[in-house]
Design a protein around this motif. Structure first.
Motif, PDB file in Angstrom:
ATOM      1  N   ARG A 177      -4.856  -0.209   0.588  1.00 17.72           N
ATOM      2  CA  ARG A 177      -3.637  -0.693   1.238  1.00 17.72           C
ATOM      3  C   ARG A 177      -2.780   0.475   1.691  1.00 17.72           C
ATOM      4  O   ARG A 177      -2.351   1.304   0.876  1.00 17.72           O
ATOM      5  CB  ARG A 177      -2.839  -1.594   0.287  1.00 17.72           C
ATOM      6  CG  ARG A 177      -3.498  -2.922   0.055  1.00 17.72           C
ATOM      7  CD  ARG A 177      -2.673  -3.822  -0.836  1.00 17.72           C
ATOM      8  NE  ARG A 177      -1.295  -3.980  -0.358  1.00 17.72           N
ATOM      9  CZ  ARG A 177      -0.497  -4.983  -0.747  1.00 17.72           C
ATOM     10  NH1 ARG A 177      -0.946  -5.895  -1.597  1.00 17.72           N
ATOM     11  NH2 ARG A 177       0.737  -5.058  -0.289  1.00 17.72           N
ATOM     12  N   SER A 178      -2.503   0.557   2.964  1.00 20.08           N
ATOM     13  CA  SER A 178      -1.728   1.670   3.494  1.00 20.08           C
ATOM     14  C   SER A 178      -0.297   1.674   2.971  1.00 20.08           C
ATOM     15  O   SER A 178       0.295   2.742   2.754  1.00 20.08           O
ATOM     16  CB  SER A 178      -1.720   1.622   5.021  1.00 20.08           C
ATOM     17  OG  SER A 178      -1.151   0.412   5.492  1.00 20.08           O
ATOM     18  N   ASP A 179       0.286   0.477   2.730  1.00 17.72           N
ATOM     19  CA  ASP A 179       1.663   0.457   2.236  1.00 17.72           C
ATOM     20  C   ASP A 179       1.755   1.018   0.824  1.00 17.72           C
ATOM     21  O   ASP A 179       2.696   1.744   0.488  1.00 17.72           O
ATOM     22  CB  ASP A 179       2.254  -0.955   2.302  1.00 17.72           C
ATOM     23  CG  ASP A 179       1.399  -2.009   1.605  1.00 17.72           C
ATOM     24  OD1 ASP A 179       0.297  -1.681   1.116  1.00 17.72           O
ATOM     25  OD2 ASP A 179       1.848  -3.177   1.562  1.00 17.72           O
ATOM     26  N   VAL A 180       0.752   0.736  -0.006  1.00 15.45           N
ATOM     27  CA  VAL A 180       0.732   1.314  -1.346  1.00 15.45           C
ATOM     28  C   VAL A 180       0.524   2.817  -1.267  1.00 15.45           C
ATOM     29  O   VAL A 180       1.236   3.598  -1.902  1.00 15.45           O
ATOM     30  CB  VAL A 180      -0.375   0.662  -2.203  1.00 15.45           C
ATOM     31  CG1 VAL A 180      -0.518   1.383  -3.546  1.00 15.45           C
ATOM     32  CG2 VAL A 180      -0.066  -0.812  -2.425  1.00 15.45           C
ATOM     33  N   GLN A 181      -0.434   3.239  -0.478  1.00 17.60           N
ATOM     34  CA  GLN A 181      -0.732   4.668  -0.326  1.00 17.60           C
ATOM     35  C   GLN A 181       0.480   5.448   0.153  1.00 17.60           C
ATOM     36  O   GLN A 181       0.866   6.458  -0.423  1.00 17.60           O
ATOM     37  CB  GLN A 181      -1.868   4.845   0.694  1.00 17.60           C
ATOM     38  CG  GLN A 181      -3.237   4.490   0.181  1.00 17.60           C
ATOM     39  CD  GLN A 181      -3.968   5.711  -0.358  1.00 17.60           C
ATOM     40  OE1 GLN A 181      -3.389   6.767  -0.543  1.00 17.60           O
ATOM     41  NE2 GLN A 181      -5.245   5.551  -0.599  1.00 17.60           N
ATOM     42  N   GLU A 182       1.102   4.973   1.217  1.00 15.84           N
ATOM     43  CA  GLU A 182       2.140   5.748   1.886  1.00 15.84           C
ATOM     44  C   GLU A 182       3.502   5.651   1.205  1.00 15.84           C
ATOM     45  O   GLU A 182       4.234   6.627   1.129  1.00 15.84           O
ATOM     46  CB  GLU A 182       2.273   5.291   3.337  1.00 15.84           C
ATOM     47  CG  GLU A 182       1.025   5.580   4.177  1.00 15.84           C
ATOM     48  CD  GLU A 182       1.081   4.933   5.542  1.00 15.84           C
ATOM     49  OE1 GLU A 182       2.155   4.397   5.898  1.00 15.84           O
ATOM     50  OE2 GLU A 182       0.052   4.948   6.244  1.00 15.84           O
ATOM     51  N   ILE A 183       3.828   4.465   0.700  1.00 19.29           N
ATOM     52  CA  ILE A 183       5.182   4.273   0.201  1.00 19.29           C
ATOM     53  C   ILE A 183       5.290   4.447  -1.302  1.00 19.29           C
ATOM     54  O   ILE A 183       6.242   5.047  -1.793  1.00 19.29           O
ATOM     55  CB  ILE A 183       5.706   2.861   0.597  1.00 19.29           C
ATOM     56  CG1 ILE A 183       5.678   2.712   2.109  1.00 19.29           C
ATOM     57  CG2 ILE A 183       7.104   2.622   0.052  1.00 19.29           C
ATOM     58  CD1 ILE A 183       6.010   1.310   2.613  1.00 19.29           C
ATOM     59  N   TYR A 184       4.289   3.942  -2.058  1.00 18.39           N
ATOM     60  CA  TYR A 184       4.452   3.861  -3.486  1.00 18.39           C
ATOM     61  C   TYR A 184       3.612   4.816  -4.308  1.00 18.39           C
ATOM     62  O   TYR A 184       3.943   5.083  -5.457  1.00 18.39           O
ATOM     63  CB  TYR A 184       4.219   2.415  -3.946  1.00 18.39           C
ATOM     64  CG  TYR A 184       5.181   1.495  -3.239  1.00 18.39           C
ATOM     65  CD1 TYR A 184       6.524   1.568  -3.501  1.00 18.39           C
ATOM     66  CD2 TYR A 184       4.740   0.593  -2.273  1.00 18.39           C
ATOM     67  CE1 TYR A 184       7.421   0.759  -2.832  1.00 18.39           C
ATOM     68  CE2 TYR A 184       5.626  -0.222  -1.615  1.00 18.39           C
ATOM     69  CZ  TYR A 184       6.978  -0.143  -1.891  1.00 18.39           C
ATOM     70  OH  TYR A 184       7.856  -0.924  -1.236  1.00 18.39           O
ATOM     71  N   LEU A 185       2.536   5.322  -3.761  1.00 15.58           N
ATOM     72  CA  LEU A 185       1.744   6.308  -4.466  1.00 15.58           C
ATOM     73  C   LEU A 185       1.950   7.690  -3.869  1.00 15.58           C
ATOM     74  O   LEU A 185       2.206   8.648  -4.568  1.00 15.58           O
ATOM     75  CB  LEU A 185       0.255   5.927  -4.459  1.00 15.58           C
ATOM     76  CG  LEU A 185      -0.059   4.606  -5.156  1.00 15.58           C
ATOM     77  CD1 LEU A 185      -1.543   4.292  -5.036  1.00 15.58           C
ATOM     78  CD2 LEU A 185       0.345   4.628  -6.600  1.00 15.58           C
ATOM     79  N   GLY A 186       1.835   7.773  -2.586  1.00 16.95           N
ATOM     80  CA  GLY A 186       2.120   9.010  -1.878  1.00 16.95           C
ATOM     81  C   GLY A 186       1.474  10.228  -2.491  1.00 16.95           C
ATOM     82  O   GLY A 186       0.266  10.319  -2.634  1.00 16.95           O
ATOM     83  N   LYS A 187       2.302  11.180  -2.893  1.00 17.33           N
ATOM     84  CA  LYS A 187       1.815  12.470  -3.359  1.00 17.33           C
ATOM     85  C   LYS A 187       1.066  12.367  -4.686  1.00 17.33           C
ATOM     86  O   LYS A 187       0.277  13.239  -5.002  1.00 17.33           O
ATOM     87  CB  LYS A 187       2.979  13.457  -3.514  1.00 17.33           C
ATOM     88  CG  LYS A 187       3.611  13.821  -2.171  1.00 17.33           C
ATOM     89  CD  LYS A 187       4.740  14.805  -2.367  1.00 17.33           C
ATOM     90  CE  LYS A 187       5.373  15.181  -1.032  1.00 17.33           C
ATOM     91  NZ  LYS A 187       6.487  16.132  -1.198  1.00 17.33           N
TER      92      LYS A 187
END
Length: 245
Positions: free
Chosen positions: A229-239
Motif C-alpha cells: 500500500r503506497s499510503d502506508v509506505q509513504e505516510i506511515y512507515l516512510g523512513k
C-alpha cells in the motif's frame, strides 16, 4: 500454518484520553487463535498506549477489551496474567540476583507442580538454547541473552496469549535469528500480539499486521498487503522501511 478463526482477544471502541489528548481513539481489533499479530506505525501513533491498555498498565477511558469472551478492560496486570496472558515489556523484568534456572522455575511453579515445572524448565532451556547459561546470574548476562531469558520466563507459565513490546530491540546476529524461529514455532499453539519497529523482523514473523496512526487503526492485512500500500509506505512507515532494510 493452520489458524483457527476463534477470537481470543477483541477490542471495541477502545479509547484512552489524557486530559484533552486522545492517545488511542475508537480502536477495534480482533485477534484469533494461532495468529502472530504485529502492531506497527510511526512514533506517537498510539501503539504503546494500546499495549498498556491491554496489559493493565492503563485503564481505558471507554470501550471494551474481552479475552475469550470475558470482559478484561480495567483489570490489574496480575489479574490479566491469571487469565492466561503472558506479558513482556520493552525493558526486561528479571530477578538479577537469581540464576536463569531460578528465574524460569519460579515462573513455572506459579501454576505447575514441581515435577511439571522441572519439565518446563528443561523445555525452555532447550527451546531458547540457553542451557549453558542455566547457573549464571541473570544480572551478568548480555542484553540479547536477557531478552531470551525473559521470554522463556513468560512462556514457562504456559500462557494462551503473549503480549510482546519490541522483543527484538537491541538484539543482533544469532539471538535475533533464534527469536524469529522460536516465535514461528510457538505460533502453532500460542497467540502473539507484538509491538515492533523493526520492519525486517515483522516481515519474518507476522501472520497479520495492524497499522496505527494518530491513535486509530489505519490499515490491516498480511505483511505483503500492508507493504504494497503506497499510503502506508509513504505516510506511515516512510523512513522506517529504509532503516530496517
Amino acid at each position: 500454518m493452520t489458524q483457527v478463526n476463534t477470537p481470543l482477544l477483541v477490542t471495541k471502541g477502545l479509547t484512552k484520553r489524557f486530559g484533552g489528548l486522545v492517545a488511542i481513539d475508537d480502536v477495534n481489533l480482533t485477534v484469533s487463535q494461532g495468529q502472530l499479530h504485529c502492531l506497527i506505525g510511526p512514533n506517537g501513533a498510539g501503539k504503546s498506549t494500546f499495549f498498556k491498555c491491554l496489559t493493565g498498565q492503563f485503564k481505558p477511558s471507554s470501550g471494551t477489551v474481552t479475552l475469550e469472551g470475558q470482559q478484561a478492560q480495567g483489570l490489574q496486570t496480575q489479574e490479566i496474567v491469571r487469565r492466561g496472558v503472558g506479558i513482556k515489556t520493552q525493558t526486561p523484568s528479571l530477578f538479577d540476583g537469581l540464576s536463569v534456572h531460578e528465574n524460569i522455575s519460579l515462573s513455572a511453579l506459579r501454576s505447575q507442580s514441581r515435577a511439571q515445572a522441572a519439565d518446563t524448565l528443561e523445555e525452555m532451556l532447550s527451546m531458547f538454547q540457553i542451557t549453558h547459561l542455566v547457573r549464571r546470574e541473570v544480572g551478568q548476562l548480555a542484553h540479547g541473552q536477557r531478552q531470551l531469558v525473559e521470554l522463556a520466563i513468560v512462556l514457562a507459565a504456559k500462557p494462551k496469549l503473549v503480549l510482546l513490546d519490541e522483543p527484538a530491540a537491541g538484539m543482533t546476529g544469532d539471538d535475533r535469528v533464534r527469536l524469529t524461529q522460536i516465535l514461528r514455532d510457538l505460533a502453532r499453539r500460542t497467540t502473539f500480539i507484538v509491538v515492533e519497529h523493526d520492519m525486517q523482523f515483522i516481515g519474518d514473523i507476522a501472520t497479520n499486521v495492524t497499522v496505527f496512526n494518530r491513535g486509530r487503526v489505519f490499515a490491516e492485512g498480511s505483511f505483503a498487503e500492508i507493504m504494497a500500500r503506497s499510503d502506508v509506505q509513504e505516510i506511515y512507515l516512510g523512513k522506517e522501511v529504509d532503516v530496517a532494510a
